[in-house]
Design a protein around this motif. Sequence first.
Motif, PDB file in Angstrom:
ATOM      1  N   GLU A 142      36.776  45.486  44.157  1.00  0.00           N
ATOM      2  CA  GLU A 142      38.152  45.064  44.429  1.00  0.00           C
ATOM      3  C   GLU A 142      38.571  44.629  45.660  1.00  0.00           C
ATOM      4  O   GLU A 142      38.036  45.202  46.454  1.00  0.00           O
ATOM      5  CB  GLU A 142      38.820  46.177  43.707  1.00  0.00           C
ATOM      6  N   GLU A 145      44.154  40.286  48.180  1.00  0.00           N
ATOM      7  CA  GLU A 145      44.506  38.772  48.087  1.00  0.00           C
ATOM      8  C   GLU A 145      44.101  37.907  49.432  1.00  0.00           C
ATOM      9  O   GLU A 145      43.712  36.924  49.333  1.00  0.00           O
ATOM     10  CB  GLU A 145      45.953  38.582  47.758  1.00  0.00           C
ATOM     11  N   ARG A 158      39.742  37.387  38.333  1.00  0.00           N
ATOM     12  CA  ARG A 158      41.396  37.795  38.189  1.00  0.00           C
ATOM     13  C   ARG A 158      41.349  38.210  36.709  1.00  0.00           C
ATOM     14  O   ARG A 158      40.608  37.980  35.729  1.00  0.00           O
ATOM     15  CB  ARG A 158      42.347  36.745  38.451  1.00  0.00           C
ATOM     16  N   GLY A 160      43.411  41.585  36.292  1.00  0.00           N
ATOM     17  CA  GLY A 160      44.013  42.958  36.693  1.00  0.00           C
ATOM     18  C   GLY A 160      44.856  42.940  37.804  1.00  0.00           C
ATOM     19  O   GLY A 160      45.422  41.824  38.199  1.00  0.00           O
ATOM     20  N   SER A 161      45.071  44.075  38.326  1.00  0.00           N
ATOM     21  CA  SER A 161      46.390  44.170  39.217  1.00  0.00           C
ATOM     22  C   SER A 161      45.732  43.664  40.417  1.00  0.00           C
ATOM     23  O   SER A 161      46.573  42.834  41.188  1.00  0.00           O
ATOM     24  CB  SER A 161      46.553  45.596  39.381  1.00  0.00           C
ATOM     25  N   LYS A 162      44.335  43.517  40.713  1.00  0.00           N
ATOM     26  CA  LYS A 162      43.839  42.863  42.099  1.00  0.00           C
ATOM     27  C   LYS A 162      42.627  42.081  41.635  1.00  0.00           C
ATOM     28  O   LYS A 162      41.752  42.474  40.599  1.00  0.00           O
ATOM     29  CB  LYS A 162      43.732  44.108  43.006  1.00  0.00           C
ATOM     30  N   HIS A 164      38.687  40.650  41.880  1.00  0.00           N
ATOM     31  CA  HIS A 164      37.609  41.382  42.001  1.00  0.00           C
ATOM     32  C   HIS A 164      36.609  40.188  42.571  1.00  0.00           C
ATOM     33  O   HIS A 164      36.942  39.146  42.182  1.00  0.00           O
ATOM     34  CB  HIS A 164      37.197  41.939  40.709  1.00  0.00           C
TER      35      HIS A 164
END
Length: 219
Positions: A142, A145, A158, A160-162, A164
């Motif tokens: 992870e 941004e 992309r 998920g929440s962040k 990878h």
Amino acid sequence: MSEGAYASLNLGPLSGDDPETVKRNWGILLESQGCSRRVAVLPLLRHGAAMIEAKPDSSSEEADAIFTHAPGTVIAVTMADCLAALVADPESGCVAAVHAGWRGSRDQILGRALARLFAEGRCRPESTRVALGPCLSDQEMEVGEDVAATLPREHVLRGGSKPHFDLRGSNRAQALAAGVRPEFVTDIAGCTRGDPARFFSYRRDGGVTGRMAACIALT
């Protein structure tokens, strides 16, 4: 061998472990590979894109890639989540070890190292082999941004929440772009964070952990 957070075969001289214990660990490793009379040459890793030729004093030089033509010289890089790539051209007689985290991958360290070796005639694209070692998997790597914005978009995942980062995919792409034949790029599977029985992991263990090493030598 090392104990506690560094158990058992910690090979990181700057990991925080007892230096004499780390030295003994290296002796165990080299002896197990029939290299007991050799000394491993490790550069000081800085998560950059510099490459040096192995010399007796190279362990005090800052670089994340090292190469040699000298038979009997063991070169190595250490890691605990980053990817290590080993390079060998059996026809020209040159080997290299490359350390690539997200910073090195962003700076194209493997591609730049291969380009230099090819341009200087030390290796030939058609006969060069590259092995990519265990590292953080894309599911585990992870990034923020701000980091993702600096990485090659095709290897930023992309959903998920962040975001990878596909560390292995990025370095494989660099090897292929440099001219290495696809059949000569080997992936050694394994996610460092997800397999505590086999691997040290800086992220999993909160920074207090040992280091593995990728070593290569000409016989």
